[in-house]
Motif scaffolding. Structure first.
Motif, PDB file in Angstrom:
ATOM      1  N   LEU A  51     -10.576 -41.524  23.879  1.00 43.76           N
ATOM      2  CA  LEU A  51     -11.995 -41.857  24.023  1.00 43.76           C
ATOM      3  C   LEU A  51     -12.208 -43.360  23.997  1.00 43.76           C
ATOM      4  O   LEU A  51     -13.017 -43.909  24.764  1.00 43.76           O
ATOM      5  N   GLY A  52     -11.505 -44.051  23.100  1.00 49.82           N
ATOM      6  CA  GLY A  52     -11.655 -45.496  23.016  1.00 49.82           C
ATOM      7  C   GLY A  52     -11.174 -46.209  24.260  1.00 49.82           C
ATOM      8  O   GLY A  52     -11.832 -47.136  24.757  1.00 49.82           O
ATOM      9  N   LEU A  53     -10.018 -45.803  24.792  1.00 50.74           N
ATOM     10  CA  LEU A  53      -9.491 -46.441  25.999  1.00 50.74           C
ATOM     11  C   LEU A  53     -10.392 -46.176  27.204  1.00 50.74           C
ATOM     12  O   LEU A  53     -10.633 -47.069  28.031  1.00 50.74           O
ATOM     13  N   VAL A  54     -10.912 -44.949  27.304  1.00 57.92           N
ATOM     14  CA  VAL A  54     -11.853 -44.642  28.386  1.00 57.92           C
ATOM     15  C   VAL A  54     -13.120 -45.459  28.216  1.00 57.92           C
ATOM     16  O   VAL A  54     -13.683 -46.003  29.190  1.00 57.92           O
ATOM     17  N   GLY A  55     -13.589 -45.592  26.969  1.00 61.70           N
ATOM     18  CA  GLY A  55     -14.782 -46.400  26.713  1.00 61.70           C
ATOM     19  C   GLY A  55     -14.589 -47.846  27.115  1.00 61.70           C
ATOM     20  O   GLY A  55     -15.514 -48.480  27.640  1.00 61.70           O
ATOM     21  N   MET A  56     -13.400 -48.401  26.884  1.00 64.38           N
ATOM     22  CA  MET A  56     -13.131 -49.786  27.293  1.00 64.38           C
ATOM     23  C   MET A  56     -13.158 -49.922  28.813  1.00 64.38           C
ATOM     24  O   MET A  56     -13.672 -50.912  29.354  1.00 64.38           O
ATOM     25  N   PHE A  57     -12.626 -48.925  29.501  1.00 64.20           N
ATOM     26  CA  PHE A  57     -12.662 -48.943  30.960  1.00 64.20           C
ATOM     27  C   PHE A  57     -14.105 -48.908  31.462  1.00 64.20           C
ATOM     28  O   PHE A  57     -14.479 -49.673  32.371  1.00 64.20           O
ATOM     29  N   VAL A  58     -14.927 -48.056  30.856  1.00 63.83           N
ATOM     30  CA  VAL A  58     -16.347 -47.986  31.222  1.00 63.83           C
ATOM     31  C   VAL A  58     -17.034 -49.316  30.936  1.00 63.83           C
ATOM     32  O   VAL A  58     -17.857 -49.797  31.725  1.00 63.83           O
ATOM     33  N   PHE A  59     -16.690 -49.950  29.817  1.00 62.08           N
ATOM     34  CA  PHE A  59     -17.280 -51.249  29.471  1.00 62.08           C
ATOM     35  C   PHE A  59     -16.991 -52.280  30.554  1.00 62.08           C
ATOM     36  O   PHE A  59     -17.888 -53.008  30.996  1.00 62.08           O
ATOM     37  N   PHE A  60     -15.736 -52.375  30.990  1.00 63.30           N
ATOM     38  CA  PHE A  60     -15.392 -53.379  31.993  1.00 63.30           C
ATOM     39  C   PHE A  60     -16.090 -53.089  33.325  1.00 63.30           C
ATOM     40  O   PHE A  60     -16.508 -54.027  34.027  1.00 63.30           O
TER      41      PHE A  60
END
Length: 554
Positions: A264-273
């Motif tokens: 979830l965190g890694l996907v969230g970082m991708f969404v952030f960028f």
């Protein structure tokens, strides 16, 4: 090779020129006001380094005093809070000015230190570490932002070296002082000492850091901050950090409790960028910071450097205590001087070399060669290795670390407009802090798993499930029967050798990434929107005239 700098569009912002309208001035003599500001920056960074280094030395004593089994959070809680606070700190510094953010960070750090010192149990200590981390994030990033406002990138190498020297001083002082406190059962004073240090830093910043600040109402300033982007980045990085803290210690890496927050965190970082690149009007991370090859490789090598240095600072003193029977004061002080004394001076030399040759790539590459050599040789030591073998390896590794820490800013900032300094440097601090969490937790997970396989079963059975053996077992080793003691020492040495192999692999990856950098010309000017106020510039000019008059009379 074409060294021209291509300006990329920044999300919804229009491109800005990278060159000033006029030719840059020659380097100027700096007056007392500048040096007092620089002293304030060094003291604040010393605080962060003193705390970061000292906690690893005191941790076995703290864990024993508080009867703790989940004390991995003592390090991770601070790193988690500092990491999460860093993205928004750059936005606050850009919207409100550097001085108020700096003063707030000092205050929060002091409050957190007091909570830690008075903690009656591990839960209270971890809560205090979270508060400390929120303040420490500002103390870690804002000084570098202020320095970028006052010194051009081309001249900054020497000053970066002095900042690394500040860390080197903390590496020398903190282990000896904290080790002494730990040996006498006074570990609480390690945290309490931060309170008067914070008072000194606050006084210096309040008295001498008089910089220009952005105009506008409170509402306008708050509107300049990317709240959605910050929320995405903070929540996703928190999720990743929690997963890393649990992995391999409290829960297996294959556990849902680890994989769910990690994914979830890694996907969230991708969404952030994606959000910052395509939607945000005032992005936390301007698109050019990562779309430029040189800047992107600079961030990657900063990640690798921070990963390596903190893993070394955390686990090599553990080797000295577990395998050589060193006390906390010797492990982090006398026996660690080969690293701590050499780190700072090497950083200064690296900064001077960059300033003289006006090139950073050869120096960065040299740093990685030296670092890989030092860590690679660590695999040769064992539980019976003497200090005559260990100290030269500490020196070589410290030389590599000093070079890389000093030069890490150049490839990041050289391709960017100076108006991006605050956000670019906040991202550097975020990347380094995030990497430190990976360094601690990956190193801890490897060491934990190796120790479980290698330690005598009768010895391991003394510890409850979920305890981090790398620290819990150390205070008991010297009291073991000779045959068991030898087996435990060998288990630690062999387990840590696996950690050194992993660090060597990470270092080689960083070296490969550094080959992607271009040699971009460094700026010779600063951002005057955040420079010294006019009265301080006038005072500095008067000081220069006075110095010239004295020189002419002499």
């Amino acid at each position: 090779m074409d060294h021209s700098i291509e300006q990329l569009p920044l999300g919804n912002e229009s491109a800005q020129p990278l060159a000033p309208p006029s030719a840059p001035d020659a380097p100027k003599r700096r007056g007392a006001s500048f040096w007092l500001i620089f002293l304030a920056l060094c003291v604040s960074l010393f605080q962060v380094a003193f705390e970061l280094v000292g906690v690893g030395i005191a941790l076995p004593t703290i864990a024993q005093a508080l009867h703790a089994t989940d004390f991995v959070w003592v390090g991770s809680a601070y790193a988690l809070a500092a990491t999460c606070s860093l993205p928004i700190i750059g936005g606050f510094a850009q919207a409100f000015g550097r001085r108020p953010v700096m003063l707030a960070s000092i205050t929060i750090f002091a409050i957190g230190s007091a909570i830690c010192g008075a903690a009656p149990n591990m839960q209270a200590l971890i809560a205090g570490r979270v508060v400390q981390g929120f303040g420490g994030g500002g103390l870690q990033s804002v000084p570098t932002i202020i320095l970028s406002d006052l010194v051009s990138l081309r001249e900054r190498g020497t000053f970066n070296g002095f900042l690394v020297l500040t860390w080197s001083a903390a590496l020398c002082i903190a282990p000896i002082s904290v080790g002494t406190l730990a040996e006498h059962g006074q570990w609480r004073w390690f945290f309490y000492l931060n309170v008067p240090l914070s008072g000194l830093t606050f006084a210096l910043v309040f008295a001498f850091l008089r910089l220009k600040a952005p105009s506008g109402s409170m509402r306008e300033k708050l509107g300049r901050i990317d709240w959605i982007g910050n929320a995405l980045l903070i929540s996703s990085s928190t999720s990743v950090c929690i997963a890393l803290t649990w992995a391999g210690i409290q829960f297996p890496w294959t556990s849902v409790k680890v994989l769910a927050p990690l994914i979830l965190g890694l996907v969230g970082m991708f969404v952030f960028f994606l959000y910052d690149a395509l939607i945000a009007e005032s992005p936390v991370v301007p698109f050019s910071l990562l779309s430029d090859r040189t800047s992107a490789s600079g961030y990657a090598t900063n990640f690798v450097t921070a990963f390596l240095v903190l893993a070394i600072a955390y686990y090599f003193p553990a080797f000295l205590q577990a395998c050589r029977g060193a006390s906390p004061i010797r492990a982090g002080g006398v026996d660690w001087l080969g690293f701590s004394v050499v780190l700072g001076p090497t950083g200064i030399v690296a900064g001077v070399v960059v300033a003289k040759i006006n090139r950073y790539r050869p120096v960065v590459w040299t740093g990685f060669v030296v670092m890989c050599t030092g860590i690679g040789c660590w695999a040769l030591i064992n539980e019976n290795s003497g200090m005559g073998v260990i100290v030269p390896l500490e020196i070589v590794t410290a030389m590599g670390a000093g070079i890389l820490y000093t030069t890490g800013y150049f490839p990041v900032l050289a391709p960017q407009p100076i108006s991006h300094n605050a956000k670019a440097l906040s991202l550097v601090a975020f990347v380094r802090s995030f990497a430190q969490i990976w360094g601690i937790t990956i190193g801890g997970a490897i060491l934990q798993n190796q120790l479980i396989q290698r330690l005598p079963e009768a010895f391991v059975s003394q510890f409850p499930g979920g305890v981090q053996l790398s620290f819990a077992a150390i205070p008991l080793i010297n009291g073991l029967p000779p045959d068991v003691k030898d087996n435990v020492r060998k288990a630690f040495a062999d387990s840590l050798r696996v950690v050194w192999y992993v660090l060597l692999g990470v270092s080689l990856v960083g070296a490969a990434i550094s080959l992607l950098m271009r040699e971009v010309p460094m700026h010779t000017y600063t951002d005057e929107d955040f420079g010294l106020k006019e009265r301080d510039l006038a005072a500095q000019a008067s000081e220069d005239i006075a110095l010239k008059n004295v020189s002419s009379k002499v």
